[in-house]
Design a protein around this motif. Sequence first.
Motif, mmCIF file in Angstrom:
data_model
loop_
_atom_site.group_PDB
_atom_site.id
_atom_site.type_symbol
_atom_site.label_atom_id
_atom_site.label_comp_id
_atom_site.label_asym_id
_atom_site.label_seq_id
_atom_site.Cartn_x
_atom_site.Cartn_y
_atom_site.Cartn_z
ATOM 1 N N ARG A 24 0.834 -1.200 0.000
ATOM 2 C CA ARG A 24 0.000 0.000 0.000
ATOM 3 C C ARG A 24 0.872 1.255 0.000
ATOM 4 O O ARG A 24 0.494 2.280 -0.575
ATOM 5 C CB ARG A 24 -0.946 -0.013 1.205
ATOM 6 N N THR A 25 2.046 1.172 0.660
ATOM 7 C CA THR A 25 2.945 2.326 0.673
ATOM 8 C C THR A 25 3.379 2.706 -0.742
ATOM 9 O O THR A 25 3.492 3.895 -1.064
ATOM 10 C CB THR A 25 4.186 2.030 1.526
ATOM 11 N N ILE A 28 0.374 4.445 -2.486
ATOM 12 C CA ILE A 28 0.193 5.823 -2.013
ATOM 13 C C ILE A 28 1.315 6.720 -2.524
ATOM 14 O O ILE A 28 1.080 7.855 -2.962
ATOM 15 C CB ILE A 28 0.135 5.849 -0.472
ATOM 16 N N PHE A 29 2.559 6.220 -2.488
ATOM 17 C CA PHE A 29 3.705 6.993 -2.951
ATOM 18 C C PHE A 29 3.560 7.357 -4.427
ATOM 19 O O PHE A 29 3.775 8.510 -4.823
ATOM 20 C CB PHE A 29 4.987 6.185 -2.721
ATOM 21 N N ASP A 30 3.178 6.370 -5.240
ATOM 22 C CA ASP A 30 3.009 6.605 -6.676
ATOM 23 C C ASP A 30 2.014 7.725 -6.944
ATOM 24 O O ASP A 30 2.289 8.660 -7.719
ATOM 25 C CB ASP A 30 2.517 5.327 -7.368
ATOM 26 N N ARG A 31 0.863 7.635 -6.333
ATOM 27 C CA ARG A 31 -0.188 8.598 -6.630
ATOM 28 C C ARG A 31 0.087 9.965 -6.017
ATOM 29 O O ARG A 31 -0.265 10.994 -6.615
ATOM 30 C CB ARG A 31 -1.540 8.038 -6.185
ATOM 31 N N THR A 32 0.722 9.993 -4.865
ATOM 32 C CA THR A 32 1.061 11.282 -4.252
ATOM 33 C C THR A 32 2.055 12.043 -5.119
ATOM 34 O O THR A 32 1.866 13.230 -5.419
ATOM 35 C CB THR A 32 1.642 11.070 -2.851
ATOM 36 N N VAL A 33 3.120 11.359 -5.545
ATOM 37 C CA VAL A 33 4.130 12.012 -6.379
ATOM 38 C C VAL A 33 3.530 12.405 -7.728
ATOM 39 O O VAL A 33 3.784 13.504 -8.238
ATOM 40 C CB VAL A 33 5.346 11.089 -6.576
ATOM 41 N N LEU A 35 0.416 13.177 -8.450
ATOM 42 C CA LEU A 35 -0.443 14.344 -8.277
ATOM 43 C C LEU A 35 0.386 15.612 -8.110
ATOM 44 O O LEU A 35 0.044 16.673 -8.657
ATOM 45 C CB LEU A 35 -1.362 14.148 -7.068
ATOM 46 N N LEU A 36 1.500 15.533 -7.378
ATOM 47 C CA LEU A 36 2.370 16.691 -7.190
ATOM 48 C C LEU A 36 3.013 17.138 -8.503
ATOM 49 O O LEU A 36 3.351 18.314 -8.672
ATOM 50 C CB LEU A 36 3.452 16.373 -6.157
ATOM 51 N N LEU A 122 -1.467 7.556 -12.713
ATOM 52 C CA LEU A 122 -2.778 7.849 -12.128
ATOM 53 C C LEU A 122 -3.865 6.935 -12.671
ATOM 54 O O LEU A 122 -4.873 6.687 -12.004
ATOM 55 C CB LEU A 122 -3.143 9.315 -12.375
ATOM 56 N N SER A 127 3.742 2.327 -12.622
ATOM 57 C CA SER A 127 4.212 2.768 -11.325
ATOM 58 C C SER A 127 5.367 3.741 -11.560
ATOM 59 O O SER A 127 5.874 3.857 -12.682
ATOM 60 C CB SER A 127 4.692 1.570 -10.500
#
Length: 212
Positions: A24-25, A28-33, A35-36, A122, A127
């Motif tokens: 899961r980490t 979350i890391f993939d989508r957070t970066v 989006l940024l 996204l 990834s």
Amino acid sequence: MFDFHNDTAFVARADRPNRAAIPRTKFIFDRTVALLLLGPLAVCAGVLLLLNPFLNAGPLFFVQERMGQDCKPFTMIKFRTMRVADQTRGAFDPLDTDRVTPLGRFLRSSRIDELPQIINVLRAEMSLIGPRPDCYDHARVYINVIPGYAARQAVLPGISGYAQTELGYIDDADAMRRRVAADLYYLDHASFGFDLHIAWRTLAVVAARRGA
């Protein structure tokens, strides 16, 4: 430890990671970066829309069918770096660098051309870190002639990967075998910490303008 730089042999394993094994980490890391990076993507797209008519005439984006997880095709998006042409390159043909435009060379060396792939991230098609996806038609050839190639498709492909940071660009069968060995090494040692290491190595490669 397997030396994928010098040895092209490896033993295929039956316990390769699958979709359910993705931490899961990492998700979350993939989508957070990703989006940024939407803001920088929009800025780069706007600048290239202004520059392309003069320095890189043609479409803004290059889209190509690539082989993704479980050998399924998906459409990968990049900023176009080459002059538009009808010819197609074979699976083991050298890169036709004569078609790369001056602006395209900058985009490649800075890796800005890869930025649109955050859209693929996204969409859950890619990834940030994983085995690099190949042109779908080329990948079908590799599956038949490169042992273990299909096994590397057990996970999402990545914008960057262990093989890219350690081996650079691949353009022949022997080098492809080493790349597959590096990808399988990554699968066998996959962890969030390893992904962060590869991300750091990728930034170092980009800063040094190597491996474009």
